[in-house]
Design an enzyme around this catalytic site. Structure first.
Site, PDB file in Angstrom:
ATOM      1  N   ASP A   1     -31.195  12.777   6.556  1.00  0.00           N
ATOM      2  CA  ASP A   1     -31.692  11.437   6.222  1.00  0.00           C
ATOM      3  C   ASP A   1     -32.661  10.975   7.301  1.00  0.00           C
ATOM      4  OD1 ASP A   1     -29.968  11.466   4.068  1.00  0.00           O
ATOM      5  OD2 ASP A   1     -28.372  10.414   5.150  1.00  0.00           O
TER       6      ASP A   1
HETATM    7  N1  URA Z   1     -24.864  13.743   5.512  1.00  0.00           N
HETATM    8  C1  URA Z   1     -25.493  12.545   5.411  1.00  0.00           C
HETATM    9  O1  URA Z   1     -24.938  11.586   4.905  1.00  0.00           O
HETATM   10  N2  URA Z   1     -26.736  12.448   5.902  1.00  0.00           N
HETATM   11  C2  URA Z   1     -27.394  13.470   6.506  1.00  0.00           C
HETATM   12  O2  URA Z   1     -28.533  13.301   6.949  1.00  0.00           O
HETATM   13  C3  URA Z   1     -26.719  14.709   6.603  1.00  0.00           C
HETATM   14  C4  URA Z   1     -25.455  14.828   6.099  1.00  0.00           C
END
Ligand code: URA
Length: 247
Positions: A106
């Site tokens: 993310d």
């Molecule tokens: N899980 C998440 O919620 N976000 C990420 O970036 C990676 C794993």
């Protein structure tokens, strides 16, 4: 850098065989540092000298494998119309060779991101049935308990699917904030955040420490090429051998 025969260099990208490469060289279509070279056995270092086929640069290796320490605030995509992408941390030469992120973190997640232009490996690492372990350091806005750890171990039910059994090692816990190591074998959209949200808690920071055999060992915003052993280990994790045959 590796010194290589011209015919080997030209066949490395997989676009032509060694004998096809030799034919092209003998036909005078290859130059090294501006001078035509017609001997397939001529040895050169493609990282140091300009090897051109019909005026197009030939690199010394077809594939690149890179670990990046992704900072927060950039998106894990090769391009984006609105936000800055992780590609800004790579040199132009690597971007030109179509190195791309293997999966996504993310925008606000930090840590280890693998990038490669080895499409087969990338595809296999991301395939739902390939269960590569990922390790995250997570901070949440409330108390984590051993019950949460037990739920992780059983497999948390998330709307559309049940997550595979995962690990939650609580490092510190208080009413205001907890810290834990999370290890899981999937990579579904917002997976860690959604698993934590099932307990009524929110992730405040998320940092990836490891992806399969790779461990993050560089500062934020920096990248490094993987060594041969790391690449072999990735292939193993993906259930492939280096020729791309499925194991
Ligand atoms: N899980 C998440 O919620 N976000 C990420 O970036 C990676 C794993």
């Amino acid at each position: 850098m590796a010194i290589s025969r011209l015919d080997k260099l030209l066949s490395q990208s997989g676009e032509r065989t060694r004998s096809e490469a030799a034919k092209l060289i003998r036909a005078g279509r290859v130059s090294v540092d501006g001078a035509a070279q017609t001997d397939p056995a001529y040895k050169t270092d493609a990282a140091e000298s300009a090897v051109l086929l019909d005026g197009q640069r030939i690199e010394d290796t077809p594939y690149q494998y890179v670990m990046l320490h992704k900072p927060a605030g950039v998106v894990s995509a090769s391009r984006d119309t609105k936000a800055e992408t992780v590609m800004r941390f790579l040199p132009e030469a690597m971007r030109a060779r179509r190195v791309m992120p293997v999966g996504r973190l993310d925008k606000d997640t930090t840590g280890l991101l693998l990038l490669t232009n080895d499409g087969r490996l990338s595809h296999r690492l991301l395939a739902p049935k390939t269960h590569v372990w990922k390790e995250y350091l997570v901070t949440v806005d409330g108390p984590l308990t051993t019950e949460h750890a037990a739920a992780f171990a059983r497999g948390v039910q998330l709307g559309d699917f049940t997550a595979l059994p995962a690990q939650l090692h609580i490092e510190s816990a208080s009413a205001a904030e907890s810290r834990a190591l999370v290890k899981l074998r999937e990579g579904k959209y917002h997976q860690v955040k959604r698993m934590i949200l099932k307990f009524g808690l929110q992730v405040t920071t998320l940092h990836r420490l490891a992806f399969g055999p790779l461990k993050l060992d560089i500062p934020p915003g920096e990248y490094r090429a993987l060594d041969d052993m790391e690449i072999e280990a990735l292939y193993l994790a993906a259930g492939m051998d280096r020729d791309g045959r499925h194991g």
